[in-house]
Design an enzyme around this catalytic site. Structure first.
Site, PDB file in Angstrom:
ATOM      1  N   LYS A 220       0.959  -1.328   0.267  1.00 13.49           N
ATOM      2  CA  LYS A 220       0.033  -0.079  -0.062  1.00 13.49           C
ATOM      3  C   LYS A 220       0.981   1.398  -0.136  1.00 13.49           C
ATOM      4  O   LYS A 220       1.855   1.242   0.228  1.00 13.49           O
ATOM      5  CB  LYS A 220      -1.176  -0.083   1.091  1.00 13.49           C
ATOM      6  CG  LYS A 220      -1.812  -0.940   1.184  1.00 13.49           C
ATOM      7  CD  LYS A 220      -3.001  -0.529   0.177  1.00 13.49           C
ATOM      8  CE  LYS A 220      -4.281  -1.637   0.034  1.00 13.49           C
ATOM      9  NZ  LYS A 220      -5.003  -1.803   1.081  1.00 13.49           N
ATOM     10  N   ARG A 254      -4.721 -10.306   3.430  1.00 17.02           N
ATOM     11  CA  ARG A 254      -4.873 -10.224   1.930  1.00 17.02           C
ATOM     12  C   ARG A 254      -3.400  -9.635   1.321  1.00 17.02           C
ATOM     13  O   ARG A 254      -3.138  -8.540   1.628  1.00 17.02           O
ATOM     14  CB  ARG A 254      -5.965  -9.482   1.533  1.00 17.02           C
ATOM     15  CG  ARG A 254      -6.343  -9.484  -0.098  1.00 17.02           C
ATOM     16  CD  ARG A 254      -7.490  -8.506  -0.047  1.00 17.02           C
ATOM     17  NE  ARG A 254      -8.007  -8.452  -1.639  1.00 17.02           N
ATOM     18  CZ  ARG A 254      -7.487  -7.567  -2.518  1.00 17.02           C
ATOM     19  NH1 ARG A 254      -6.791  -6.629  -2.088  1.00 17.02           N
ATOM     20  NH2 ARG A 254      -7.960  -7.631  -3.793  1.00 17.02           N
TER      21      ARG A 254
END
Length: 285
Positions: A220, A254
């Site tokens: 991210k 995830r």
């Protein structure tokens, strides 16, 4: 704790790894790498061999600023990949917020619907209720194209918790059993780096809502903000964030990098249980 899905009752006594399969040309990290059906199926097979407990297939990018994709195009991208994935012996999730795609995916054998909009689209609740499918309800404001403008909170932890609790209640009232529901705080979605870090630091308060937590920190932007690394050099940061999330109550992680995450969690579990094999201790000496 368990997560009930259509074909599988997933034991969450240990953290589970959800492998990402982006069948898209424009996902933020690996867009275009698996948008060919054969490449995507091979990727599914590889992730399972590497230790993925769950596969998560998506046909539309949700990166900030991503353009929308119509339901027929999204389904065309994932249909054959899903058909192959459901034969691999692990639960298969479809990452979509469109009710039409949900219905098609469940008819084709998907076990889980992973919805970044928490079943808010008209018809989404009805598409899932009564099917026995697992669902993941994620916090996000707006849509990918506009969500960055909506990253304003009085108290991000309290606001995210209230939203997730409310969506879980709506899902249950619509006929989705509580044991089928997981919650996702939506790291990186309509949140600044400061919001993401605050949420992670206080993630245990979200776990107290009473549902399993599914989290995605893999590669991210916040990790890039912290480390200065480009998206393809964020493995170490992703592992650190994943382990921090597990320590704060996450049940499903995830990720893009399945084998490294599986190994990191094995070490975590071994230390936690104080069961490091004697041979490993001798080798270290």
């Amino acid at each position: 704790m368990h997560w009930q899905t259509r074909r599988f009752r997933i034991d969450l006594s240990r953290p589970r790894v959800m492998g990402i399969v982006n069948v898209t040309p424009d996902s933020f990290s690996d867009g275009g790498r698996h948008d060919d059906t054969r490449a995507a199926i091979a990727h599914c097979e590889r992730l399972v061999a590497e230790g993925a407990d769950i596969l998560d297939i998506g046909g539309e990018s949700t990166r900030p600023g991503a353009p929308p994709v119509d339901a027929d195009s999204e389904w065309a991208r994932i249909a054959d990949v899903l058909a192959a994935a459901v034969t691999l012996g692990v639960p298969v999730s479809v990452d979509t917020f469109k009710p039409e795609v949900m219905r098609r995916a469940l008819e084709a054998g998907a076990d889980i619907i992973n919805d970044v909009q928490a079943l808010q689209m008209p018809g989404a609740l009805a598409a899932v209720a009564g099917t026995g499918a697992g669902v993941c309800l994620m916090h996000m404001r707006g849509e990918p194209a506009s969500m960055a403008e909506l990253a304003v909170y009085g108290d991000v932890v309290a606001d995210v918790a209230a939203f997730l609790d409310q969506r879980a209640r709506v899902a249950r009232d619509s006929g989705i059993p509580a044991e089928c529901i997981t919650l996702d705080p939506g790291y990186g979605f309509a949140k600044t780096a400061e919001h993401n870090l605050r949420l992670l630091a206080c993630q245990q308060s979200l776990a107290r809502l009473g549902y399993p937590l599914l989290v995605g920190w893999s590669r991210k932007r916040t990790l890039g903000d912290i480390t200065g690394r480009p998206v393809d050099q964020r493995l170490a940061a992703s592992l650190a964030a994943a382990l921090r999330a597990v320590s704060a109550g996450a049940h499903v992680i995830r990720v893009h990098d399945v084998p490294a995450t599986v190994d990191a969690l094995k070490v975590w579990a071994a230390v936690d249980a104080a069961t490091i094999p004697p041979t490993a201790q001798q080798e270290d000496a």
